[in-house]
Structure formats: structure tokens, C-alpha cells
Design an enzyme around this catalytic site. Sequence first.
Site, PDB file in Angstrom:
ATOM      1  N   SER A 155       6.838   5.614   1.941  1.00  0.00           N
ATOM      2  CA  SER A 155       7.843   4.583   2.223  1.00  0.00           C
ATOM      3  C   SER A 155       9.076   4.852   1.360  1.00  0.00           C
ATOM      4  O   SER A 155       9.608   5.956   1.394  1.00  0.00           O
ATOM      5  CB  SER A 155       7.246   3.190   1.971  1.00  0.00           C
ATOM      6  OG  SER A 155       8.163   2.179   2.346  1.00  0.00           O
ATOM      7  N   HIS A 182       7.762   4.982   6.554  1.00  0.00           N
ATOM      8  CA  HIS A 182       8.455   3.747   6.923  1.00  0.00           C
ATOM      9  C   HIS A 182       9.943   4.054   7.087  1.00  0.00           C
ATOM     10  O   HIS A 182      10.669   4.275   6.112  1.00  0.00           O
ATOM     11  CB  HIS A 182       8.283   2.687   5.831  1.00  0.00           C
ATOM     12  CG  HIS A 182       6.879   2.180   5.717  1.00  0.00           C
ATOM     13  ND1 HIS A 182       6.411   1.541   4.596  1.00  0.00           N
ATOM     14  CD2 HIS A 182       5.835   2.218   6.584  1.00  0.00           C
ATOM     15  CE1 HIS A 182       5.146   1.200   4.777  1.00  0.00           C
ATOM     16  NE2 HIS A 182       4.770   1.604   5.977  1.00  0.00           N
ATOM     17  N   ASP A 275       1.040  -1.040   1.999  1.00  0.00           N
ATOM     18  CA  ASP A 275       0.581  -0.405   3.235  1.00  0.00           C
ATOM     19  C   ASP A 275      -0.028   0.954   2.918  1.00  0.00           C
ATOM     20  O   ASP A 275       0.546   1.747   2.165  1.00  0.00           O
ATOM     21  CB  ASP A 275       1.758  -0.238   4.204  1.00  0.00           C
ATOM     22  CG  ASP A 275       1.308   0.240   5.577  1.00  0.00           C
ATOM     23  OD1 ASP A 275       0.168  -0.058   5.959  1.00  0.00           O
ATOM     24  OD2 ASP A 275       2.120   0.899   6.260  1.00  0.00           O
TER      25      ASP A 275
END
Length: 341
Positions: A155, A182, A275
Site C-alpha cells: 500500500s 492499493h 489489509d
Amino acid sequence: MRIAIVNDLPMAVEAMRRALSASPHQIVWTAGDGAEAVDLCARDRPDLILMDLTMPRMNGVEATRRIMAQNPCAILIVTAGVEDNAAHVFAAMGQGAIDAVDTPLLDAGGKGEGARALLAKIDTIARLVEEGEAPRVLPASRGAAAGGLLAIGASAGGPAALAAVLGRLPRDFPAATVIVQHVDARFAQGLAEWLDQHCALPVRLAAEGDSLRPGTVLVAGTDDHLVFKSRDRLGYTSQPADHTYRPSIDVFFASAGRWWNGTLVAALLTGMGADGARGLKDLRAMGHHTIAQDQASSAVYGMPKAAAALGAATQILPLERIAPRLIELLSAGRGHQGFHA
């Protein structure tokens, strides 16, 4: 959230002010360039900075780097023509920026499409701040799958970390690689092209129905979740619909654990939130080798920290040691083999 705006254009600043005026968020200060933002952040660190890219004295990439090194906080790139500035967007994300969005247009009510897109990004970041730590520097039938699979999640800070890992993999790397980063779907193609320039392996977006091939890197390319649709085919799904980030690393890791029966190694790199941590733990429980990036080399120590806290990682490694370990694991064919009960 307490929000700061960094932009040298008064009209852009006013457009963001109007967009935020009806929201619960508070603007705590504004800066006209990156250097001023670095100084202000040292005196009054906000929850989120809306950072432009092109400014006098110090640009947004360098300002992001310095803020994340000295007084880290969440940073959203807000600039004109993000798709035309993909290289700079990825450079800023490599320094720890979370995402990017176009600067909203100045309108009477601050409620245009650009304002809604900005507020949606801010709301997503607010949920991440609530569910995880703020940025810190430092059952179906399965058939046998041939070869090895490297699954990577990343991310904030991910583009630079991914380039560092992929850039150290040889052209004859024997495993297929799938990346869930992401990033807004509009930037996914640019990310794949940017990564392709930084490594010997071919990198492209994963398409519906793609099969995995050794030595090829596929990147999740839409706002839906990338998953295995069968034992050897990938595709996209809108479900589950309640994940803060789309595509979700957890969803892909779960799918890989369900379908892939060859050697599987999973790595979770720098990023905000949690996540991928739960999915990494489940893969480790199945007997797969799992790796989390360490705190010192992470631009944002959120996702790897969550993985460490869960005991999800077989190994916690600095960024420069991840690629050599992947080569060792996947070239030797070590890792989990066979069917799961």
C-alpha cells in the site's frame, strides 16, 4: 480529521476549502510550498495533508519524503492532472503518500464531481486511521497447480518497495508473481508500466481469465478484487463489498490459499492499515512461507506491523533482503506442496 493543505495556487486552495466546508473535517493550516509544509508539520502535525506535486522551492515528492522521515502523517496527493503526472505520483507514493486524486474545480458550492472524489478519498483514509495505526517511518475442488507463485501485497510506500524487490529478481525467475497494490484503478496501468521499467521481468495488468506464467508479473488493475476463478485462472469480483480498500490483499491471499497447490510464498510490504495481515496469517497456517517487511525499511509501518502482531510472518525482513530470500525459496522449490484438507 485535522487536515492541512499544501498548494501554491490560491484557487486550488479555495476549491479544497469549499469541498471540506460541509464535512466534519477541520483545516488546521495551509502552506504555499513543500518547504513551508515541512516546517509547519514539525510545529503542528495534522492527521492528513493534501499535498500538491508541482510547487516552488520544494515539490510535493520531496516534501512527502521529508515529512515522512521527520513527522510522519497520512498524505494524499491532490494535484491537477494526476494521470498525466503518473511518474511523480508513484514517486510520492514510494515516499509514503497513500493515494492521489485530481484537484477539485472551484465552483460556487464546492459540491462538484471533483469535490466528491476528494471527499471520498478523505473518508477512506479516515477509516484507515481509525482501524489501524497512523503512518510511522521506520471450499471448492482444487486441481494441482504447477510451478511456484509469489503473491505480494503493498500500500502506501509500495511502488518504491515493489520496484526494489522486483528489480532484484532475475530474468529467469521461475515463479509467477501477482501483486495487489492499493492504488486507484486510473493509475494501475501507469503503475504496471512504471514497474516494468524497473525490473527484468515483464509486468502488466492482470486481465479477466489470465493464466499464470513463470517469470511474468501481473498487477491487480481494477477497483474490484483480484481472485482465482479456478485453479489456474484469475479474474475480478465485486464481492466482498465491505472492504475499505479495493482491491483487497486479504481477499487475494484467501483466494490463493484456496486454489493454489504448488509452492506459494506471500509477502506483505509497506502500507497503512491492516489489509493483508489476516490473509498472510491464514497462508502461514496452511504451511506456506510468509514474509513481512520490517519496521526500519517500511515507509509506513502499518500492514507489516499488523502482520507481525498476529504472528502471520514466517520471517520479518528488511527490504533489501526480501528478493534474495524469494529467489532462494522459489528457485529451490521449497514451501508448501500438495492439497489442503
